[in-house]
Design a protein around this motif. Structure first.
Motif, PDB file in Angstrom:
ATOM      1  N   LEU A   1      14.141 -16.679 -16.554  1.00 25.07           N
ATOM      2  CA  LEU A   1      14.033 -17.917 -15.783  1.00 25.07           C
ATOM      3  C   LEU A   1      13.902 -17.668 -14.286  1.00 25.07           C
ATOM      4  CD1 LEU A   1      14.104 -20.999 -15.714  1.00 25.07           C
ATOM      5  CD2 LEU A   1      16.585 -20.886 -15.610  1.00 25.07           C
TER       6      LEU A   1
ATOM      7  N   ARG B   1      10.526 -16.559 -13.062  1.00 27.62           N
ATOM      8  CA  ARG B   1       9.533 -17.638 -13.090  1.00 27.62           C
ATOM      9  C   ARG B   1       9.772 -18.629 -11.960  1.00 27.62           C
ATOM     10  NH1 ARG B   1      10.212 -20.512 -17.977  1.00 27.62           N
ATOM     11  NH2 ARG B   1      12.140 -19.387 -18.272  1.00 27.62           N
ATOM     12  N   GLN B   2      11.061 -18.891 -11.677  1.00 26.09           N
ATOM     13  CA  GLN B   2      11.353 -19.825 -10.577  1.00 26.09           C
ATOM     14  C   GLN B   2      10.875 -19.262  -9.243  1.00 26.09           C
ATOM     15  OE1 GLN B   2      15.579 -20.597 -11.086  1.00 26.09           O
ATOM     16  NE2 GLN B   2      15.144 -22.424 -12.298  1.00 26.09           N
TER      17      GLN B   2
ATOM     18  N   TRP C   1       7.166 -19.569  -9.115  1.00 25.79           N
ATOM     19  CA  TRP C   1       6.813 -20.987  -8.950  1.00 25.79           C
ATOM     20  C   TRP C   1       6.939 -21.393  -7.473  1.00 25.79           C
ATOM     21  CZ3 TRP C   1       8.379 -25.765  -7.343  1.00 25.79           C
ATOM     22  CH2 TRP C   1       7.805 -26.889  -7.946  1.00 25.79           C
TER      23      TRP C   1
ATOM     24  N   PHE D   1      15.761 -26.982 -10.042  1.00 28.84           N
ATOM     25  CA  PHE D   1      16.171 -25.606 -10.261  1.00 28.84           C
ATOM     26  C   PHE D   1      17.667 -25.399 -10.483  1.00 28.84           C
ATOM     27  CE2 PHE D   1      12.173 -25.382  -7.989  1.00 28.84           C
ATOM     28  CZ  PHE D   1      11.471 -24.510  -8.808  1.00 28.84           C
TER      29      PHE D   1
ATOM     30  N   HIS E   1      16.741 -32.506 -17.654  1.00 27.21           N
ATOM     31  CA  HIS E   1      15.982 -31.655 -18.586  1.00 27.21           C
ATOM     32  C   HIS E   1      14.548 -32.125 -18.816  1.00 27.21           C
ATOM     33  CE1 HIS E   1      14.719 -30.449 -22.689  1.00 27.21           C
ATOM     34  NE2 HIS E   1      15.189 -29.276 -22.290  1.00 27.21           N
TER      35      HIS E   1
ATOM     36  N   HIS F   1      10.787 -30.432 -17.680  1.00 27.67           N
ATOM     37  CA  HIS F   1       9.696 -30.037 -18.569  1.00 27.67           C
ATOM     38  C   HIS F   1       8.425 -30.791 -18.197  1.00 27.67           C
ATOM     39  CE1 HIS F   1      11.274 -27.217 -21.457  1.00 27.67           C
ATOM     40  NE2 HIS F   1      12.422 -27.867 -21.407  1.00 27.67           N
TER      41      HIS F   1
ATOM     42  N   PHE G   1       8.303 -27.690 -14.041  1.00 26.31           N
ATOM     43  CA  PHE G   1       9.249 -26.722 -13.463  1.00 26.31           C
ATOM     44  C   PHE G   1       9.611 -25.721 -14.556  1.00 26.31           C
ATOM     45  CE2 PHE G   1      10.591 -30.584 -10.989  1.00 26.31           C
ATOM     46  CZ  PHE G   1      10.190 -30.135  -9.767  1.00 26.31           C
ATOM     47  N   PRO G   2       9.820 -24.440 -14.189  1.00 26.09           N
ATOM     48  CA  PRO G   2      10.376 -23.522 -15.179  1.00 26.09           C
ATOM     49  C   PRO G   2      11.788 -23.999 -15.539  1.00 26.09           C
ATOM     50  CG  PRO G   2       9.552 -22.344 -13.248  1.00 26.09           C
ATOM     51  CD  PRO G   2       9.590 -23.785 -12.896  1.00 26.09           C
ATOM     52  N   CYS G   3      12.059 -24.191 -16.822  1.00 26.30           N
ATOM     53  CA  CYS G   3      13.294 -24.910 -17.173  1.00 26.30           C
ATOM     54  C   CYS G   3      14.304 -24.007 -17.869  1.00 26.30           C
ATOM     55  CB  CYS G   3      12.965 -26.102 -18.058  1.00 26.30           C
ATOM     56  SG  CYS G   3      14.368 -27.149 -18.449  1.00 26.30           S
ATOM     57  N   HIS G   4      13.895 -23.312 -18.930  1.00 28.69           N
ATOM     58  CA  HIS G   4      14.883 -22.544 -19.701  1.00 28.69           C
ATOM     59  C   HIS G   4      14.839 -21.074 -19.323  1.00 28.69           C
ATOM     60  CE1 HIS G   4      15.977 -25.802 -22.346  1.00 28.69           C
ATOM     61  NE2 HIS G   4      14.733 -26.149 -22.316  1.00 28.69           N
TER      62      HIS G   4
END
Lengths: 274, 69
Positions: free
Chosen positions: A168, A171-172, A175, B45, B58, B62, B66-69
């Motif tokens: 994660l 990727r953050q 991003w 984040f 959540h 998605h 945003f990158p979530c998991h």
């Protein structure tokens, strides 16, 4: 001026967040809920191969797993009534209950997202000091969509719950880096006059994609590819709608509330009633 | 006071107020940009204590890619 700018931001965030939530309920939310059926199956059942006598190791993204799990088929471990609260959340922390509560929290976070983006848009309006109206606001919304949705999605496509992805944090970081590089790139390209600056802007726009987004070594997903593909398009189209509403509303309210009430701020508007 | 000095004074005061307004505009813009970034980080984040932030936002995360998991 500050209070008028903040009114613009709050109204825009509210309007865009509510409309965005409504638009999400058409395609995006149903796809997330559908994918979660597969994600929940991942909590699955620890298993061994004692019976078969086969030994092997499980490796996930280059890391050997000591404990591995057999992935259950969807619904195998779910009660018929699709009430997975007991299964999925028994060991987890608080999460909003499905239905109205979940929609409410999504709406609130969408409104906060709208306010955050609108703060940035109006900040840029103020910093540039030029006049903005609804039409040019929509163009600003398109730029925001390119910066915050399109460019990151090129490297990291919108993810459904349950899809495999790299760590994660990595990727953050990618991003955030992509968003900053794309924002500066677009700004530099449109505002600069020299060829050299425009080339630098293009290099900035390309850099995150040349570096490449972090991806897992192994793509492995319980979520059917059709769902992922539908979700990628649905969420991007919905985001585009969100950004057009956000940009248009920001521009309209900014002109009405900030520019027209404080003409001294904007010399162009006092000389030329535009 | 001659007309010339009055004009000069008027220009000076206009410049001063313009500068004040200009700096107010820039300060507001910079503050709003920072606040927006912090807010975006919180929604997109931050995990929050006990994943509260993650679970509440959540579906938004998605949907907004945003990158979530």
């Amino acid at each position: 001026m500050i209070s008028r700018a903040l009114t613009t931001v709050l109204l825009t965030g509210f309007v865009a967040g509510i409309l965005y939530t409504g638009a999400q309920m058409l395609r995006v939310t149903p796809l997330i809920l559908e994918a979660e059926k597969y994600e929940i199956a991942e909590i699955a059942l620890p298993h061994s191969h004692v019976a078969s006598g086969i030994t092997h190791t499980h490796v996930l993204n280059g890391v050997a797993l000591d404990v591995h799990q057999r992935v259950a088929t969807p619904h195998e471990n779910l009660p018929a009534a699709h009430d997975h609260a007991g299964v999925a959340h028994a060991t987890e922390n608080w999460a909003p209950g499905d239905g109205a509560e979940r929609t409410f929290y999504t709406a609130v976070s969408n409104i906060v997202t709208g306010i955050a983006f609108s703060l940035m848009l109006v900040a840029v309006f103020l910093l540039r000091g030029k006049t903005v109206d609804m039409n040019s606001g929509i163009l600003w919304g398109a730029a925001g969509f390119a910066v915050f949705a399109l460019a990151p999605a090129l490297g990291l496509p919108p993810e459904l719950p349950g899809m495999t992805a790299a760590a994660l944090e990595s990727r953050q970081v990618w991003w955030i880096g992509t968003v900053i590089a794309t924002a500066i790139g677009i700004g530099l390209f449109t505002e600069s006059k020299t060829i050299l600056a425009k080339i630098a802007a293009l290099a900035l726009l390309a850099a995150p994609h040349l570096i490449g987004a972090p991806h897992p070594f192994l793509f492995e997903s319980n979520v059917p590819a059709e769902l992922s593909a539908q979700f990628a398009i649905a969420s991007l189209v919905t985001s585009a709608f969100f950004w057009f509403v956000l940009g248009g509303t920001s521009g309209y309210l900014y002109k009405k509330l900030v520019i027209e009430s404080s003409s001294v701020l904007f010399k162009t508007s006092s000389l030329n009633p535009q | 006071m001659t007309t010339k000095t009055m004009a000069a004074l008027a220009t000076a005061s206009l410049d001063t107020s313009d500068a004040g307004v200009f700096s107010q505009r820039i300060t507001t813009g910079v503050l709003m940009l920072l606040t927006g970034s912090v807010l975006l980080f919180a929604v997109g984040f931050a995990q929050g204590s006990g994943n509260f932030m993650h679970n509440a936002a959540h579906d938004s995360r998605h949907a907004a890619t945003f990158p979530c998991h």
